[in-house]
Design an enzyme around this catalytic site. Structure first.
Site, short mmCIF file in Angstrom:
data_model
loop_
_atom_site.label_atom_id
_atom_site.label_comp_id
_atom_site.label_asym_id
_atom_site.label_seq_id
_atom_site.Cartn_x
_atom_site.Cartn_y
_atom_site.Cartn_z
N GLU A 128 10.12 -6.02 3.65
CA GLU A 128 10.31 -7.29 2.98
C GLU A 128 9.90 -7.20 1.51
OE1 GLU A 128 9.08 -8.30 7.28
OE2 GLU A 128 8.58 -6.81 5.76
N HIS A 136 -2.62 -38.95 9.49
CA HIS A 136 -1.40 -39.72 9.69
C HIS A 136 -0.33 -38.86 10.35
CE1 HIS A 136 -2.82 -43.16 7.26
NE2 HIS A 136 -3.53 -42.22 6.66
N GLU A 144 -4.11 -12.60 14.11
CA GLU A 144 -3.72 -11.18 14.05
C GLU A 144 -4.89 -10.29 14.43
OE1 GLU A 144 -0.52 -9.68 11.19
OE2 GLU A 144 -2.34 -8.85 10.30
N LYS A 171 0.82 -1.21 0.00
CA LYS A 171 0.00 0.00 0.00
C LYS A 171 0.86 1.27 0.00
CE LYS A 171 -3.66 -0.06 2.60
NZ LYS A 171 -4.56 -0.01 3.77
N GLY A 205 -5.07 -5.53 5.65
CA GLY A 205 -4.33 -6.46 4.82
C GLY A 205 -4.91 -7.86 4.80
N ARG A 206 -5.29 -8.39 5.97
CA ARG A 206 -5.77 -9.76 6.03
C ARG A 206 -7.21 -9.90 5.51
NH1 ARG A 206 -4.82 -7.42 10.74
NH2 ARG A 206 -6.41 -7.22 12.36
#
Length: 538
Positions: free
Chosen positions: A209, A381, A350, A203, A264-265
């Site tokens: 990162e 499993h 979050e 944004k 964001g999420r």
């Protein structure tokens, strides 16, 4: 959380603590039908929970006492319910497919802007899909690399995998999020520069990162194609920072914006979903939004007693706060939903991983659960042993589809048989008497006895489609919101992720400086010194 309403729930837990699901089903032949409902393409069977009618009435009373109805309206109508950041929370506006809908923030209708960005995304996606958009050398784009992190990565990754059957198969999609150079390097080994489009999702165009990876990808592209001007044909931005985007070398005409009221999420149906629209096309993307919207309408209008997100939220609170369950497991029996548990981790943890209430006071009860999961049947499993016979209570959601996109023999029948059998085993277990009746040696009876009484929800759709994926995501979004309201926490800020980012800047300067500052604690200083020695800086 309303203490008076909770006291009733607590008393019912004590009253029913010795009544098992096996006994509840035996006494009530209509239980399964009564504790089931349908909404937006999904069928929910929540009958395998430690509930009866009295408990459900108490849980609905808890929701009412929290002012949930009013909070729902505040969200949908653009009030600034994200108070610590002074923002509205309007991811629901992103998928409002009603042509005449109006949603106001600060007196301004946001829907024209939403529709404008959606149209621009559709036009651009169409050009890439058709081959009209060409790279610097005139070749068509065949690889799309989305560079983002958090919600700018998890949503697109999850949805692109989930909707693979609807993708344009001559296009390949990659997602780079980790600042670990390996993530970018291994991706770049898979693509040819002259056939690759990079989507930079940030944004502010300052996310460390994302921008570190974006700058490295830009240098790689220039090195491969030999011209800085090539960047404009191979990079687009999902951002609102026009000046920074232009400085990077991206044509601002190829910048797709979104708004500060999009967390964001919760941003998948915004321009963050550009890679998904390229993959599945704007028609299927419209169906995704329609599924979201159908669940939005259901959540906003259905009475709590028939409201799927509200019921799932209340059941989660029952186990977290009433039975002390610390974790919660999502188990999709569909390989296309393999990244759905990871997506839910961010959405839930979050949002409601908060230790203070809306007044800033420390809460005295458990809030957001630890969320995890794995696709079936793989998890059977791996960790199901602990769920069946371990000492922890772990409520589970099982998710499946009646039809598969890939019918091969009886594989899908076997998959779904496992789903149904697991919920049956968790609910009813196996008694010592049943083991003995099967001829189990007495010495082995304790080991082959299953306590049962483990709570599960089962969600079934006819098929995983853009529509049902959209409604599934919205279901969990609204579940998380409902729990945040009842816990009286702010679900739409995330101040907890900031401290590490700030400290990382100081640590980075000490890793690369001629002389480190030694201003950190003894442990951190020791680690910095060891790293610097290993890389030849001291």
């Amino acid at each position: 959380m309303n203490e008076q309403a909770w006291e009733k729930i607590d008393s019912l837990i004590d009253k029913n603590q010795n009544t098992t699901l096996r006994e509840m089903f035996a006494k009530d032949p209509g239980r399964a039908a009564r504790y089931s409902l349908e909404a937006a393409g999904w069928f929910l069977d929540y009958s395998k929970n430690r509930i009866d009618d009295e408990m459900m009435r108490a849980l609905f009373a808890l929701a009412e006492s929290s002012g949930l109805k009013a909070e729902i309206e505040k969200m949908f109508t653009g009030e600034k319910i994200n108070e610590t950041e002074g923002r509205a929370v309007l991811h629901t506006a992103l998928r409002n497919v009603e042509p005449d809908a109006k949603v106001f923030v600060d007196g301004r209708d946001v829907m024209p802007g939403v529709r404008s960005v959606l149209a621009a995304m559709g036009d651009f996606a169409g050009k890439v899909r058709s081959g009209e958009w060409k790279g610097w050398t005139g070749k068509r784009i065949r690889n799309i690399v989305n560079i983002g992190i958090g919600g700018s990565d998890l949503g697109p990754v999850m949805a692109n995998i989930a909707l693979t059957p609807y993708s344009q198969r001559d296009l390949r999609f990659f997602f780079v999020s980790n600042v670990d150079s390996t993530h970018l390097a291994e991706t770049l080994r898979e693509v040819a520069a002259d056939e690759t489009l990079f989507i930079i999702a940030s944004k502010t165009f300052t996310t460390q990162e994302t921008m570190s990876n974006a700058e490295a990808a830009r240098e790689w592209l220039i090195g491969q194609l030999g011209a800085k001007e090539a960047v404009a044909r191979h990079f687009v931005a999902v951002s609102t920072a026009a000046e920074e985007v232009a400085a990077f070398g991206i044509d601002v005409a190829n910048m797709f914006g979104f708004w500060d009221w999009v967390g964001g999420r919760y941003s998948l149906p915004s321009a963050i979903g550009l890679s998904l629209m390229i993959s599945i096309g704007k028609e299927n993307y419209a169906k995704l939004l329609a599924g979201y919207h159908a669940m939005d309408v259901h959540f906003r209008t259905a009475p709590f007693e028939r409201n799927m997100p509200v019921i799932m939220a209340l059941l989660g609170i029952l186990y977290a706060n009433g039975y002390g369950a610390e974790t919660y497991c999502c188990l999709p029996y569909d390989q296309y939903l393999s990244r759905f548990p990871a997506y839910l981790q961010q959405m839930d943890m979050e949002s409601n991983g908060k230790c203070v209430d809306k007044s800033g006071r420390r809460v005295t009860y458990s809030t957001g659960p630890i969320e995890w999961g794995e696709p079936g049947t793989n998890g059977q499993h791996s960790f199901y042993q602990l769920i069946h016979q371990g000492t922890h209570l772990i409520p589970c959601d099982f998710i499946g589809c009646s039809r598969t996109h890939n019918p091969i023999g009886d594989l899908h029948d076997k998959l779904m048989a496992n789903l149904f059998a697991q919920t049956e085993a968790l609910a009813f277990g196996k008694t010592a008497e049943e083991c003995r009746a099967e001829g189990v040696p007495e010495a082995l009876v304790p080991f082959k006895t299953f306590e049962g009484n483990k709570p599960t929800n089962t969600l079934l759709a006819d098929e995983l489609t853009p529509y049902t994926l959209g409604s599934l995501v919205a279901l969990y979004e609204h579940k998380v919101f409902t729990q945040g309201v009842i816990w009286n926490v702010y679900s739409y800020d995330q101040w907890g992720v900031q401290l590490g980012k700030v400290l990382a800047k100081g640590v980075l300067s000490d890793l690369t400086a001629k002389e480190p500052s030694a201003r950190h604690d003894a442990s951190t200083n020791q680690l910095i010194a060891r790293y610097r020695k290993a890389v030849g800086r001291q």
